[in-house]
Design a protein around this motif. Structure first.
Motif, short mmCIF file in Angstrom:
data_model
loop_
_atom_site.label_atom_id
_atom_site.label_comp_id
_atom_site.label_asym_id
_atom_site.label_seq_id
_atom_site.Cartn_x
_atom_site.Cartn_y
_atom_site.Cartn_z
N SER A 138 0.46 -1.04 0.04
CA SER A 138 -0.34 -0.36 0.06
C SER A 138 0.97 1.36 0.17
CB SER A 138 -0.82 0.25 1.18
OG SER A 138 -0.20 0.26 2.30
N MET A 193 4.57 9.46 -0.94
CA MET A 193 3.78 9.40 0.34
C MET A 193 4.49 10.35 1.27
SD MET A 193 1.93 5.51 1.34
CE MET A 193 1.19 5.99 2.12
N GLU A 201 2.73 1.26 10.49
CA GLU A 201 1.30 1.18 9.89
C GLU A 201 1.45 2.41 8.62
OE1 GLU A 201 -2.34 3.10 11.51
OE2 GLU A 201 -0.76 3.79 13.12
N ASP A 225 -0.79 4.62 6.91
CA ASP A 225 -2.28 5.24 7.36
C ASP A 225 -3.05 6.91 5.81
OD1 ASP A 225 -4.75 6.74 8.39
OD2 ASP A 225 -3.15 7.28 10.04
N GLY A 226 -3.19 6.37 5.29
CA GLY A 226 -4.21 7.23 4.33
C GLY A 226 -2.61 8.00 3.13
N ASP A 227 -1.87 9.12 3.44
CA ASP A 227 -0.35 8.99 2.54
C ASP A 227 0.64 9.18 3.22
OD1 ASP A 227 -1.19 11.82 3.98
OD2 ASP A 227 -1.09 12.94 2.25
N LYS A 228 0.80 8.37 4.54
CA LYS A 228 1.97 8.62 5.17
C LYS A 228 2.61 7.05 5.54
CE LYS A 228 1.34 13.02 7.44
NZ LYS A 228 1.00 14.05 9.28
N TRP A 264 4.07 4.83 8.78
CA TRP A 264 5.01 5.44 10.02
C TRP A 264 5.60 4.75 10.37
CZ3 TRP A 264 3.67 9.56 13.48
CH2 TRP A 264 2.40 10.69 13.01
#
Length: 85
Positions: free
Chosen positions: A6, A11, A58, A60-63, A65
């Motif tokens: 993903s 990102m 993780e 998450d959206g456009d990040k 982590w």
């Protein structure tokens, strides 16, 4: 290895502390390749940096982590000298 399916180009990559580490240029094997634009300063300028996918906590959206704080990850950057791309 962490699931990198993903993760997309452009990102933002951030440490567990929320500090910006770079921008995804792509995935190469089991590493995140950061853009040269986010290559840092001094001897870190002008080449790509790589972060092991094992540090991904993780997506998450456009990040993306990471599981470690930014200063710890930056100390562990993998670099390629004389990177032609």
């Amino acid at each position: 290895m962490a699931d990198t399916s993903s993760i997309r180009e452009h990102m933002e990559v951030v440490g567990a502390d929320g500090v910006h580490l770079g921008t995804v240029d792509g995935i190469e094997g089991d590493r995140i390749k950061l853009t040269k634009k986010d290559s840092g300063q001094g001897s870190h300028r002008g080449h790509h940096h790589y972060i092991p996918a094992s540090l991904i906590a993780e997506v998450d959206g456009d990040k993306v982590w990471l599981s470690a704080n930014a200063d710890v990850v930056a100390d562990e950057f993998e670099e390629e000298k004389n990177d032609p791309t």
